[in-house]
Design an enzyme around this catalytic site. Structure first.
Site, PDB file in Angstrom:
ATOM      1  N   GLY A 221       0.834  -1.198  -0.200  1.00 49.53           N
ATOM      2  CA  GLY A 221       0.011  -0.035   0.046  1.00 49.53           C
ATOM      3  C   GLY A 221       0.641   1.305  -0.141  1.00 49.53           C
ATOM      4  N   CYS A 246      11.829  -1.238   0.768  1.00 47.94           N
ATOM      5  CA  CYS A 246      10.617  -1.232   0.181  1.00 47.94           C
ATOM      6  C   CYS A 246       9.926  -0.259   0.834  1.00 47.94           C
ATOM      7  CB  CYS A 246      10.273  -2.614  -0.132  1.00 47.94           C
ATOM      8  SG  CYS A 246       8.989  -2.292  -1.547  1.00 47.94           S
ATOM      9  N   GLN A 250      10.428   4.024   1.919  1.00 41.59           N
ATOM     10  CA  GLN A 250       9.377   5.024   1.928  1.00 41.59           C
ATOM     11  C   GLN A 250       9.327   5.684   2.962  1.00 41.59           C
ATOM     12  OE1 GLN A 250       6.409   3.223  -0.398  1.00 41.59           O
ATOM     13  NE2 GLN A 250       7.710   2.406  -1.796  1.00 41.59           N
ATOM     14  N   ASN A 288       8.932  -4.811  -5.921  1.00 45.86           N
ATOM     15  CA  ASN A 288       7.570  -4.847  -5.535  1.00 45.86           C
ATOM     16  C   ASN A 288       7.254  -3.659  -4.931  1.00 45.86           C
ATOM     17  OD1 ASN A 288       5.160  -5.819  -5.491  1.00 45.86           O
ATOM     18  ND2 ASN A 288       5.140  -7.048  -3.714  1.00 45.86           N
ATOM     19  N   HIS A 331      14.415  -5.107  -2.992  1.00 46.51           N
ATOM     20  CA  HIS A 331      14.433  -6.267  -2.010  1.00 46.51           C
ATOM     21  C   HIS A 331      15.801  -7.063  -2.154  1.00 46.51           C
ATOM     22  CE1 HIS A 331      10.153  -6.629  -0.804  1.00 46.51           C
ATOM     23  NE2 HIS A 331       9.984  -5.814  -2.216  1.00 46.51           N
ATOM     24  N   GLU A 333      17.003  -9.260   0.092  1.00 46.60           N
ATOM     25  CA  GLU A 333      16.647 -10.748   0.347  1.00 46.60           C
ATOM     26  C   GLU A 333      16.046 -11.461  -0.759  1.00 46.60           C
ATOM     27  OE1 GLU A 333      12.565  -9.009   0.636  1.00 46.60           O
ATOM     28  OE2 GLU A 333      14.559  -8.210   0.872  1.00 46.60           O
TER      29      GLU A 333
END
Length: 365
Positions: A221, A246, A250, A288, A331, A333
């Site tokens: 979101g 990620c 932000q 993502n 990411h 990971e």
């Protein structure tokens, strides 16, 4: 059974239902990964979204117990060109269809995913529904246009209570905004004593845990939908070494005075090139996300841009050296994706070790 994917602009894709036979609403996005559909399905960052896989054959290696990135999937729907219901893999324990049925997630196969992806790239992400209803198209489109997408995804995917993964190394507080298991694996692999806390943890609660460092996880979101997290990060910045991934990236930016914006269609896949500005090196990354930090908003803050996306020039990494904090939009990971950026966890460990050494010297003085 006949199924329909309806978009808010009136587009209709007719296909075959698999998974749960139920109606669902969500933001329609696409993922360009060639493999890793199980990790995509179980990534909490997809909460509230209908995911379209651009690779045409999905389900061919089944589902296994080891490749989940969360205890359960949170996506709202799954769109594929061809669904394979006879997987062939020695690790396979169930089929994709069985997994979706178990968690009430509808799927639709037989869709022209190339057309759908091109439409999303051109017009941007949009609301959509998967349904087996035979109602007239104009009625379904009208109801879809009036519907609202969820804004409380983080509260749905975050842990509800504090828990720990004991280790003999640095104590790291992992703030769970929808953390993938891959983050825990990378921390525990380095011997960390990990304490996982809910997204709405307060600064005082974090201080009581006495961490050596803090990791802000990924999650779904709009980052502005969790203002309490922004305030908590603002209060603890500079007190502990901090690493954001990620959504955590932000939120770190917003807490530092920068701003974020929604991207047209986001970055979702395992092959996104990112340039590290300090070295000029390019890393292939797993991504993502549908939001990004705006470059103009960095001016006037103490943030420094460290990484940029080579596909569209958006910000992929930030650092505030004065507060021992850094973050990346992608990411490290992976899962699914390349492990090129695993060194960032080592960088975080080195930052924690340096901070502890400085504190020890200060006490000695």
């Amino acid at each position: 059974m006949r199924a329909r994917l309806i978009l808010e602009d009136g587009t209709e894709c007719v296909g075959t239902a698999f998974g749960a036979v139920t109606e669902t609403l969500g933001e329609v996005v696409f993922n360009t990964g060639l493999t890793g559909y199980q990790e995509v399905l179980s990534d909490p960052s997809y909460c509230g979204q209908i995911v379209t896989m651009t690779y045409p054959l999905i389900g061919n290696y089944g589902i296994n117990r080891d490749d989940f990135e969360a205890v359960r999937p949170f996506i709202h729907g799954f769109v594929v060109r061809e669904h394979c219901d006879t997987p062939s893999n020695w690790r396979s324990a169930s089929t994709l269809d069985e997994l979706l049925k178990a968690y009430g997630i509808p799927g639709i196969a037989g869709v022209d995913t190339r057309m759908l992806t091109r439409k999303i790239r051109h017009y941007g992400t949009m609301k959509g529904m998967i349904t087996t209803s035979e109602a007239p198209l104009h009625e379904l489109v009208a109801s879809l246009q009036e519907a609202s997408l969820m804004t409380d995804q983080v509260s749905r995917v975050s842990t509800k209570s504090v828990f720990s993964c004991p280790g003999s190394g640095h104590r790291v507080v992992l703030v769970d905004f929808g953390a993938k298991h891959g983050i825990l694996r990378e921390l525990t692999k380095r011997g960390c004593d990990v304490v996982v806390v809910p997204y709405n943890v307060t600064a005082e609660e974090i201080r009581r845990i006495q961490p050596d460092g803090i990791l802000l996880s990924n999650g779904p979101g709009d980052p502005k939908d969790v203002p309490q997290a922004i305030q908590t990060i603002r209060e603890i910045l500079g007190q502990y070494p901090l690493f954001g991934i990620c959504l955590g990236h932000q939120l770190f930016a917003l807490a530092s005075g920068a701003d974020t914006e929604k991207l047209k269609f986001g970055h979702r896949g395992g092959n996104h090139p990112v340039k590290e500005l300090a070295t000029g090196r390019t890393y292939i990354t797993s991504q993502n996300h549908g939001y990004a930090v705006t470059e103009a908003s960095i001016k006037g803050t103490s943030l420094e841009i460290t990484h940029v996306a080579l596909n569209d020039g958006t910000i992929e990494g930030l650092r505030d050296a004065s507060k021992q904090a850094f973050s990346v939009q992608y990411h490290p990971e992976a899962a699914p994706g390349p492990y090129d950026s695993g060194y960032l966890f080592d960088q975080f460990m080195a930052m924690i070790a340096s901070a502890k050494e400085e504190k020890a010297h200060a006490k000695a003085r």
